[in-house]
Design an enzyme around this catalytic site. Structure first.
Site, mmCIF file in Angstrom:
data_model
loop_
_atom_site.group_PDB
_atom_site.id
_atom_site.type_symbol
_atom_site.label_atom_id
_atom_site.label_comp_id
_atom_site.label_asym_id
_atom_site.label_seq_id
_atom_site.Cartn_x
_atom_site.Cartn_y
_atom_site.Cartn_z
ATOM 1 N N CYS D 141 0.619 -0.855 0.165
ATOM 2 C CA CYS D 141 0.435 0.187 0.099
ATOM 3 C C CYS D 141 0.958 1.514 -0.173
ATOM 4 C CB CYS D 141 -1.088 -0.271 1.256
ATOM 5 S SG CYS D 141 -0.104 -0.442 2.256
ATOM 6 N N HIS D 227 -3.204 6.493 4.382
ATOM 7 C CA HIS D 227 -1.469 6.201 4.378
ATOM 8 C C HIS D 227 -1.297 7.702 4.082
ATOM 9 C CE1 HIS D 227 -2.155 2.137 6.062
ATOM 10 N NE2 HIS D 227 -1.105 2.108 4.844
#
Lengths: 338, 338, 338, 338
Positions: D141, D227
């Site tokens: 990710c 994130h």
């Protein structure tokens, strides 16, 4: 047919922003003018509104919330999301000037000549024999949740008392609202005036149909959206538990029997799962588009001899504020009143 | 005089860790042996205990929680912080083997031959005519808070019902406990078995002195330490509001009239400020050292004709667990029972 | 000997409150007068200070931060925790009036005639040949952490560049500070002026000893206390990894060789554990009493050919503000300068 | 034309659940079979999947992730969201059995015969001359976010080094994942294996085009989704700042010149506002439906002589996982490879 032109006062706050976004796709209404305090007046709406707005509305120039000015502007109806007591006088002046005013503000809710409406419960009060200028208020965010959550089972029963503890999201305090130093990793066991609002407004919404004492304790939890409420309802009579659960399931939209753009598929959704409703999972229940966030979610129904305990969740910004203001206006519109 | 040698079962969890740290500076007790599941057995305590321990205890080798083994080891008393149902049998076996067992575990709390003690309320049950081996349990974290918070005003009054909604910290679920994906920005309206514990244990603690119905709704909030509880108490009689507030203020340490290391200066602290108690501000109330976190904080006292509403806060790890286990043992120790 | 009488300006904010509490038990200083904006002037300190103060200080009457008034009051030294640019002129006027001023405010930090001190690095600048009135500033909270965290390894080495990303606690923004609607479940990738402060102040603190470029990105995370910083240091030379780790471990208190009340046992604490330092576990590192929260914690040291990566934690309120202001004053006091 | 039948392994976790929901409305794919560990095997998918699934999929019976079984079932392609190392062997066996495998698992990403694809950068590697059974992986990710965020400016430039600090959401750790006792009010400065993944995978994705050293520090913050990464890129050459900003703005979809269902309108969105991107505001950027959450948001671009600093946000569950797995498959599908 042309959409009604909305004048939105208190347009720059959390609820005002949301109303502007919800109106942007609305079949009956369009945003014509935005009003706010003189601090924002003269600036572009997009530059001062908290949380943004619909792209084409960004260039609207914010005007000062002066009733005379608002009356002169080309508005068909007024939506009010004013967050303080100034709402009282402004709304009243606009109603006197002949405008239909739909308000989320608390200032006038308990006034005798103001309708305090949760449509599924008392939407029939919005009727053709109203005079031209008027104020129709929706309840406080927690009150709306509580009223809808108990409506399925209190009809035709004599309620002895209601004890409610709320765990309210920080968005209920607007922006900047609750400082993060207070909110993070904490619960604040008090929200100013909130308990009185719940007790007084609930009584007015149910009119003579609820004579119970109401005991409310309101708290603030580190959650952004979604007020959770633990409710204890005590009745004078005993009853069959199955009957209670059935009443929640078949509640539908209460007394409303036709569709409205912001009316959810079911106004009360019932969960069997022990761990529901949750703010993060259930705040947008109700359907899609304007209906999303308009349902009250009820769970953890526990019935004893003559009492019901439950937990309910209300999206404080949508069902508890912007969406309810809209729904009230939709009812007036479809009913030919505005 | 030599300190009593403590055998600590369930030593590696959140509560076990805390007991070990509190014992490290204790005038009566010292940690002799640490026990845990076979997963941790054979390892150094400092390497497997959640949340650390007192430096000199780090090199203790964790042993398996086998009653036979524990009986053979040199222990004077047993503290139990076992978090699951296995506690039941182990504690019972150790009591049968003649050990005084002080437990935070729920397994045996409601057993007839087990004392369930909140010292300020029923600490007088810890008496010299107990047989040699026994189990003395403290209540569930929420129960202890509730019991202490209502004790000042229910004595000598007939209580009709108690409605309590808890907002519990995640540490109450141990470690790893509540996943952060569930906890952050959310409230979970259910904690397994917790409501039953509150209802059953409270009744046992007050023995015949409280015949009220108890309605509990327990929720989990994104707070690390400190359970907040909104309580509604309804009495059969009417009373004077001032009298109620006075009773909270003069409660002191309830029936306890002498000092103990873990007994707070005042067991119930009363706040006048509307926004107190708060987990972040009031979880360590009670004093310094072993007394810190041992007081229950009460605020928002609202008295009507025959009801009292209040909000209370209990440090779920200290007063609600480790500290209460210790206090029970201190009473037995000072009373010459162990 | 009598304690020095402290006049505290900016006394009602988060840092001012903390200074007042730390002074309450201080061996050299006592709080004599508290100053704040005219909004608070005339009120009892205990009624307006955020986060409370030492009991006996509560009845002090807050006075307006007027330099003339402050000069006339009986103060031996001035502590400044003023949070905005007004600090600049007030501090300067007080220094001109002959007062030693120890400030946490940023306004004057970069002025040529103001000492910007992190004692372990450049505390030797506080010397007897200073003129009577002066301003000694501590750095910005993040700067102090960064400076201390890199000091052990940059001495005698040529640093090419420093890249630092901060994850700062909301208390760094004071009260009310960051709205919870922004903070909860979120990271805000910007703190006004903070990056420039870090770059400029760090350079001044190390004077000619650090000619590296500094690249700072400052963010706000949903944490109450403790700024975490990820730091990448790139040197011109290669070196032995073991040497680097050894330098952190043996750093002690840098150039300070004697004790001071607020000087921690070790100014830089090194962790081997991968998951440390953490705000919740390490913000109070440094010792007990005034030393608690005064150490910078360093972990995750990763050395490559000519670079060091590490993570450091600084208690933004204590080492990053109140405690550093105090430590600077202690050095001046013990050095016979005030 | 009929949709391809998807066999989904690792179907019950956070990413598996999301893939199932995204497939439910997909124009090319439909969910045929769900696989998981033997703990879930035999149960209804709706009863064991974390986070729910599409209503009609709830009754699918979960089967064990046995490659032989999967091969015998009627599947056209395999999606893998297996969260542990078991993925390695299973995926390889399925590829050997002739299945096209699109995986979010890390196990095989760095294998020579496995394509590691971020389509906008190296999607051209998915080509017709692939053999029948193969594994195409998307990156970790954080890696996907970093790669896309720097791609606009590193083409044709020689990069000296990249320093990245991530602030990662807890959903990246799956469920139950990070305990709330660790996450709330805290930052954890370490995520196992994450830094190595970022460094190794980024290098592979850019193949020979990026020879820079990469220094990554990965942290966990109390955020659910999104994130954030602070990135420092240092080039060998100097350049014009305007040129850099222009390259971000005109990046579009990189090397992809046609539309795909999960390809966002713009793969990199640039913010001028200082306080963006934020996880709460920007995690769903990219468009509507399958495109929502597929754009990487870049902000705070600061250009110096030969370096660029920026902050980027990637939706770790969508662009960083489920959506990238899907997009890779879409490219293979539309390219006639599957």
């Amino acid at each position: 047919m042309d959409k009604l032109r909305v004048g939105l006062i208190g347009s720059t706050g959390v609820v005002g922003s949301l109303i502007s976004k919800m109106i942007s796709a609305h079949p009956y209404f369009d945003l014509a003018n935005v009003y706010a305090s003189d601090r924002s007046a003269g600036q572009k709406y997009g530059d001062v509104v908290y949380g943004g707005t619909y792209e084409p509305y960004k260039d609207l120039i914010v005007r000062e919330s002066d009733p005379d000015q608002i009356s002169r502007d080309h508005n068909d109806i007024i939506f009010s999301a004013v967050s303080d007591d100034k709402a009282g006088l402004i709304e009243r002046r606009l109603a006197e000037a002949g405008f239909p005013v739909f308000t989320n503000a608390s200032a006038n809710r308990l006034e005798d000549d103001v309708l305090l409406i949760v449509p599924e419960i008392n939407g029939d009060l919005i009727s053709r024999n109203m005079k031209k200028g008027f104020i129709i208020a929706n309840g406080n965010c927690s009150t709306i949740g509580l009223s809808l959550g108990i409506d399925p089972v209190i009809r035709g029963r004599s309620v002895r008392e209601i004890v409610v503890t709320t765990m309210q999201a920080v968005s209920g305090a607007g922006y900047p609202g609750v400082p993060s130093l207070d909110a993070i990793n904490n619960v604040i066991p008090y929200i100013q005036k909130e308990e009185t609002k719940i007790e007084m407004e609930t009584r007015k919404i149910f009119a003579g149909k609820l004579n119970a004492e109401i005991f409310a304790t309101t708290t603030r939890v580190p959650v952004k959206i979604g007020h959770l409420e633990a409710v204890h309802i005590e009745f004078e009579q005993k009853f069959d538990p199955d009957e209670i659960v059935e009443e929640f399931r078949t509640y539908g939209n209460g007394i409303l029997k036709t569709e409205f753009p912001s009316l959810p598929e079911k106004s009360v959704i019932v969960f069997n799962e022990n761990n529901r409703p949750q703010p993060e999972l259930d705040s947008m229940n109700g359907g899609t588009g304007l209906k999303a966030g308009m349902a009250v979610s009820v769970g953890r129904i526990r019935v004893r001899e003559n009492s019901v305990d439950l937990v309910l969740l209300v999206n404080n910004l949508i069902r508890g504020a912007a969406g309810s203001t809209l729904l009230n206006a939709e009812i007036a519109y479809k009913g030919g009143i505005i």
